[in-house]
Design an enzyme around this catalytic site. Sequence first.
Site, PDB file in Angstrom:
ATOM      1  N   LYS A 137       0.813  -1.211   0.000  1.00 27.65           N
ATOM      2  CA  LYS A 137       0.000   0.000   0.000  1.00 27.65           C
ATOM      3  C   LYS A 137       0.851   1.268   0.000  1.00 27.65           C
ATOM      4  O   LYS A 137       0.382   2.327  -0.413  1.00 27.65           O
ATOM      5  CB  LYS A 137      -0.971   0.008   1.185  1.00 27.65           C
ATOM      6  CG  LYS A 137      -1.894  -1.202   1.252  1.00 27.65           C
ATOM      7  CD  LYS A 137      -2.621  -1.460  -0.044  1.00 27.65           C
ATOM      8  CE  LYS A 137      -3.581  -2.630  -0.025  1.00 27.65           C
ATOM      9  NZ  LYS A 137      -3.020  -3.938   0.361  1.00 27.65           N
ATOM     10  N   TYR A 140     -11.887 -15.077   3.507  1.00 34.20           N
ATOM     11  CA  TYR A 140     -10.922 -14.038   3.893  1.00 34.20           C
ATOM     12  C   TYR A 140     -10.369 -14.272   5.302  1.00 34.20           C
ATOM     13  O   TYR A 140     -11.127 -14.352   6.275  1.00 34.20           O
ATOM     14  CB  TYR A 140     -11.604 -12.662   3.836  1.00 34.20           C
ATOM     15  CG  TYR A 140     -10.687 -11.505   4.151  1.00 34.20           C
ATOM     16  CD1 TYR A 140      -9.867 -10.967   3.159  1.00 34.20           C
ATOM     17  CD2 TYR A 140     -10.609 -10.960   5.420  1.00 34.20           C
ATOM     18  CE1 TYR A 140      -9.013  -9.910   3.439  1.00 34.20           C
ATOM     19  CE2 TYR A 140      -9.760  -9.902   5.709  1.00 34.20           C
ATOM     20  CZ  TYR A 140      -8.966  -9.386   4.710  1.00 34.20           C
ATOM     21  OH  TYR A 140      -8.119  -8.344   4.988  1.00 34.20           O
ATOM     22  N   TYR A 146      -2.779 -12.799   3.037  1.00 29.98           N
ATOM     23  CA  TYR A 146      -2.539 -12.511   1.621  1.00 29.98           C
ATOM     24  C   TYR A 146      -1.394 -13.342   1.042  1.00 29.98           C
ATOM     25  O   TYR A 146      -1.594 -14.207   0.197  1.00 29.98           O
ATOM     26  CB  TYR A 146      -2.225 -11.022   1.419  1.00 29.98           C
ATOM     27  CG  TYR A 146      -3.329 -10.093   1.846  1.00 29.98           C
ATOM     28  CD1 TYR A 146      -4.312  -9.693   0.941  1.00 29.98           C
ATOM     29  CD2 TYR A 146      -3.396  -9.598   3.141  1.00 29.98           C
ATOM     30  CE1 TYR A 146      -5.328  -8.832   1.321  1.00 29.98           C
ATOM     31  CE2 TYR A 146      -4.414  -8.742   3.533  1.00 29.98           C
ATOM     32  CZ  TYR A 146      -5.372  -8.361   2.620  1.00 29.98           C
ATOM     33  OH  TYR A 146      -6.378  -7.516   3.000  1.00 29.98           O
TER      34      TYR A 146
END
Length: 333
Positions: free
Chosen positions: A53, A264, A290
């Site tokens: 990010k 998730y 992830y």
Amino acid sequence: MADTAILDRMARKRLGFLPTPVVPLPALSKHLGGPAILMKRDDQTGLALGGNKTRKLEFLLGDAIAKGADVVVTGGAAQSNHCRQTAAAAAVCGLGCHLALGGEEPAALNGNLLLGRLLGATIHWSGARRKGEDIPAICDRLRASGRKPYIIPYGGSNAIGAAGFVEAMRELTLQLGPEADRVSHIVFASSSGGTHAGLMVGKVPGGLGTRLVGINIDKEESGEMTLGEHILDLAGATATLLGLDHTFAGADLILRDDYVGAGYGVIGDREREAISLTARLEGILLDPVYTGRAMGGLIDLIRNGEIGPRDTVLFWHTGGSPALFAHAGELVI
Ligand SMILES: *Cc1c(COP(=O)(O)O)cnc(C)c1O
């Protein structure tokens, strides 16, 4: 390169230590009897424990500052890496930071949530809404109290954020030089789509033949746009922003939905094996949500022969290791 002129003129606040290193993973490659494996270490972007990010936030914070904002607002899951890096970016820029986080306030702070608080963010708990659904309401309240909020969407994934990954693809191409042509596959975790869309756009001017293989880490919810549709839309919007005359079709997109497991952030044997192999063989920490899942996918693609021993694959490590601590009980069993 058609896109880079506009990219170079975009407002940008330097936040990361770039370029991040590319390292070979010889022991993992040998263990799998498989292709040469390289890793792009975006877990080392340097902003408050790093992650992908940071690249998006360089352009988003550049835009926020140019627009005269005094506070940024974003959202995500309680253990969001994006929210933690946004809190750090806002701190660097002297801006306020409000985060809409999914779930309820836990009894103890840990992982990314702890770091977000240390970095000075104001946290709003938003129950089942873990994808930033409450951002507009928070902005309304901030405006009503005289503040100038800047919205950073879920995952930082709009065209401005995705520009960070167009730039990342340029960085990688320069870094690898003539070796870039040997990379047959780039494998990475895909979730809010900005990384995938940015890499797709970044691949256009260099003419790289590399296949971009996104591993979807989240279940699709009915009624929503699928992640694949969103990535194609976002790639189109990012190309337009950069003045690049290119359209993207479904055939350009490789997004694997077969590794989402139980959903998730639910850790299974695939993630546990990938995290443990990469740690023990290479001394590199993945994350549970992830990169553990994406590496599990890569290991499976190698074992099932979809990626062969003569290929060269680059795994894009997008960060996330602070969440290891929040999942301690599920990792070592
Ligand atoms: C956000 C995130 C991703 C996914 O990137 P998107 O651009 O949202 O698809 C992958 N890995 C980690 C560690 C992340 O925090």
